[in-house]
Design a protein around this motif. Structure first.
Motif, PDB file in Angstrom:
ATOM      1  N   UNK A 111       0.824  -1.208   0.000  1.00 31.71           N
ATOM      2  CA  UNK A 111       0.000   0.000   0.000  1.00 31.71           C
ATOM      3  C   UNK A 111       0.854   1.252   0.000  1.00 31.71           C
ATOM      4  N   UNK A 112       1.981   1.219   0.725  1.00 35.88           N
ATOM      5  CA  UNK A 112       2.830   2.399   0.809  1.00 35.88           C
ATOM      6  C   UNK A 112       4.223   1.991   1.269  1.00 35.88           C
ATOM      7  N   UNK A 113       5.232   2.721   0.773  1.00 37.64           N
ATOM      8  CA  UNK A 113       6.621   2.576   1.218  1.00 37.64           C
ATOM      9  C   UNK A 113       6.962   3.747   2.127  1.00 37.64           C
ATOM     10  N   UNK A 114       7.576   3.454   3.273  1.00 36.82           N
ATOM     11  CA  UNK A 114       7.891   4.468   4.268  1.00 36.82           C
ATOM     12  C   UNK A 114       9.379   4.471   4.589  1.00 36.82           C
ATOM     13  N   UNK A 115       9.838   5.547   5.212  1.00 39.95           N
ATOM     14  CA  UNK A 115      11.246   5.697   5.576  1.00 39.95           C
ATOM     15  C   UNK A 115      11.631   4.776   6.724  1.00 39.95           C
ATOM     16  N   UNK A 116      12.935   4.556   6.920  1.00 36.48           N
ATOM     17  CA  UNK A 116      13.386   3.808   8.098  1.00 36.48           C
ATOM     18  C   UNK A 116      12.918   4.479   9.391  1.00 36.48           C
ATOM     19  N   UNK A 117      12.795   3.665  10.432  1.00 37.30           N
ATOM     20  CA  UNK A 117      12.445   4.117  11.780  1.00 37.30           C
ATOM     21  C   UNK A 117      11.002   4.594  11.916  1.00 37.30           C
ATOM     22  N   UNK A 118      10.179   4.393  10.894  1.00 40.83           N
ATOM     23  CA  UNK A 118       8.772   4.794  10.982  1.00 40.83           C
ATOM     24  C   UNK A 118       8.031   3.870  11.937  1.00 40.83           C
ATOM     25  N   UNK A 119       7.160   4.454  12.738  1.00 42.23           N
ATOM     26  CA  UNK A 119       6.375   3.679  13.707  1.00 42.23           C
ATOM     27  C   UNK A 119       4.884   4.002  13.648  1.00 42.23           C
ATOM     28  N   UNK A 120       4.473   4.880  12.739  1.00 41.92           N
ATOM     29  CA  UNK A 120       3.060   5.230  12.644  1.00 41.92           C
ATOM     30  C   UNK A 120       2.784   5.818  11.268  1.00 41.92           C
ATOM     31  N   UNK A 121       1.629   5.476  10.713  1.00 43.35           N
ATOM     32  CA  UNK A 121       1.235   6.034   9.415  1.00 43.35           C
ATOM     33  C   UNK A 121      -0.268   5.865   9.244  1.00 43.35           C
ATOM     34  N   UNK A 122      -0.913   6.881   8.674  1.00 42.55           N
ATOM     35  CA  UNK A 122      -2.347   6.840   8.417  1.00 42.55           C
ATOM     36  C   UNK A 122      -2.633   6.557   6.957  1.00 42.55           C
ATOM     37  N   UNK A 123      -3.407   5.528   6.697  1.00 44.21           N
ATOM     38  CA  UNK A 123      -3.736   5.099   5.337  1.00 44.21           C
ATOM     39  C   UNK A 123      -5.139   5.561   4.975  1.00 44.21           C
ATOM     40  N   UNK A 124      -5.260   6.212   3.825  1.00 40.77           N
ATOM     41  CA  UNK A 124      -6.565   6.465   3.213  1.00 40.77           C
ATOM     42  C   UNK A 124      -6.798   5.327   2.231  1.00 40.77           C
ATOM     43  N   UNK A 125      -7.807   4.539   2.469  1.00 40.56           N
ATOM     44  CA  UNK A 125      -7.962   3.274   1.763  1.00 40.56           C
ATOM     45  C   UNK A 125      -8.525   3.448   0.357  1.00 40.56           C
ATOM     46  N   UNK A 126      -8.182   2.480  -0.481  1.00 32.83           N
ATOM     47  CA  UNK A 126      -8.840   2.327  -1.769  1.00 32.83           C
ATOM     48  C   UNK A 126     -10.169   1.594  -1.553  1.00 32.83           C
ATOM     49  N   UNK A 127     -11.068   1.647  -2.535  1.00 29.51           N
ATOM     50  CA  UNK A 127     -12.385   1.021  -2.334  1.00 29.51           C
ATOM     51  C   UNK A 127     -12.338  -0.440  -1.919  1.00 29.51           C
ATOM     52  N   UNK A 128     -11.385  -1.222  -2.458  1.00 29.87           N
ATOM     53  CA  UNK A 128     -11.341  -2.645  -2.122  1.00 29.87           C
ATOM     54  C   UNK A 128     -10.542  -2.927  -0.857  1.00 29.87           C
ATOM     55  N   UNK A 129     -10.078  -1.876  -0.160  1.00 28.72           N
ATOM     56  CA  UNK A 129      -9.276  -2.065   1.050  1.00 28.72           C
ATOM     57  C   UNK A 129     -10.047  -1.789   2.340  1.00 28.72           C
ATOM     58  N   UNK A 130     -11.346  -1.544   2.217  1.00 30.34           N
ATOM     59  CA  UNK A 130     -12.137  -1.212   3.405  1.00 30.34           C
ATOM     60  C   UNK A 130     -12.303  -2.420   4.336  1.00 30.34           C
ATOM     61  N   UNK A 131     -12.371  -3.593   3.753  1.00 29.39           N
ATOM     62  CA  UNK A 131     -12.342  -4.824   4.539  1.00 29.39           C
ATOM     63  C   UNK A 131     -11.129  -5.607   4.071  1.00 29.39           C
ATOM     64  N   UNK A 132     -10.127  -5.695   4.938  1.00 26.49           N
ATOM     65  CA  UNK A 132      -8.841  -6.237   4.480  1.00 26.49           C
ATOM     66  C   UNK A 132      -7.989  -6.643   5.674  1.00 26.49           C
ATOM     67  N   UNK A 133      -6.932  -7.378   5.371  1.00 21.65           N
ATOM     68  CA  UNK A 133      -5.912  -7.750   6.349  1.00 21.65           C
ATOM     69  C   UNK A 133      -4.653  -6.943   6.052  1.00 21.65           C
ATOM     70  N   UNK A 134      -4.053  -6.393   7.096  1.00 19.29           N
ATOM     71  CA  UNK A 134      -2.878  -5.530   6.950  1.00 19.29           C
ATOM     72  C   UNK A 134      -1.707  -6.083   7.753  1.00 19.29           C
TER      73      UNK A 134
END
Length: 223
Positions: A179-202
């Protein structure tokens, strides 16, 4: 002389064997402006990163984070009469435990009031090399913010990661995708979902880039 010829012959056969194993990556021009790539997946890897540039030593752009079993990619609708260089790089790193999310109905994405919860937070500082399974992120949590927004938080345990990946498997899908690539040491991120990601496993993954494949080049044609 016979011994010398035998040695030469052995070297020739060895070179042929090496040539048969390479290249890892090949490409074909399937139309004047469409390129298809093929590669050999590496068993035990976390996947491959497909990249391209317009010069061999140029800056490469990520086209796809491909799953471990995937072995092909199509790059369509390219600029005519232009050179494209391609490579794939291995990904290594162990994924975290998973969390299941089911968002409520609705398509609205409300404006954020107060601090931007979608912004990545870098508060890591793990001490375990990515090569160890113990480097997998722990304590992954998902907080539903609204009908199309999820805040993920986790503990960074990796010491040498090139970054983090947030991976998603929509309900009914066979495989995860990035879904997204983040920098090293990241510990939190907010995802705005795509339509097929509303019910999903992360899940999240601390990763390192591995060895790059050979380069393959194609020049697009006229249209």
């Amino acid at each position: 002389m016979i011994r010398r010829l035998t040695l030469v012959g052995l070297l020739f056969l060895a070179a042929c064997g090496q040539e048969q194993q390479d290249p890892v990556l090949t490409s074909e021009l399937t139309s004047p402006v469409d390129v298809t790539l093929h590669w050999r997946p590496v068993e035990g890897s976390a996947g491959q990163v497909v990249e391209y540039a317009n010069t061999a030593d140029g800056e490469y752009t990520v086209l796809e984070f491909a799953g471990p079993a995937k072995d092909t990619f199509r790059h369509p609708d390219l600029i005519p009469e232009t050179q494209f260089y391609y490579r794939v790089r291995l990904l290594t790193g162990t994924a975290s435990a998973t969390v299941d999310v089911a968002l409520p109905p609705g398509d609205d994405v409300p404006e954020i009031e107060g601090p931007d919860w979608t912004a990545p937070v870098k508060a890591g500082g793990g001490k375990t090399p990515v090569s160890s399974p113990e480097a997998a992120a722990s304590g992954l949590k998902a907080e539903v913010k609204h009908a199309n927004g999820i805040l993920f938080t986790w503990e960074d345990r990796a010491s040498d990661e090139d970054g983090y990946l947030v991976e998603v498997r929509p309900a009914g899908a066979a495989d995860y995708r990035v879904a997204v690539q983040l920098d090293p040491d990241t510990t939190s991120y907010g995802v705005i979902t795509l339509p097929d990601e509303k019910t999903a496993t992360y899940r999240v993954r601390a990763f390192r880039f591995g060895t790059a494949s050979n380069l393959t080049r194609q020049t697009t044609g006229k249209v």
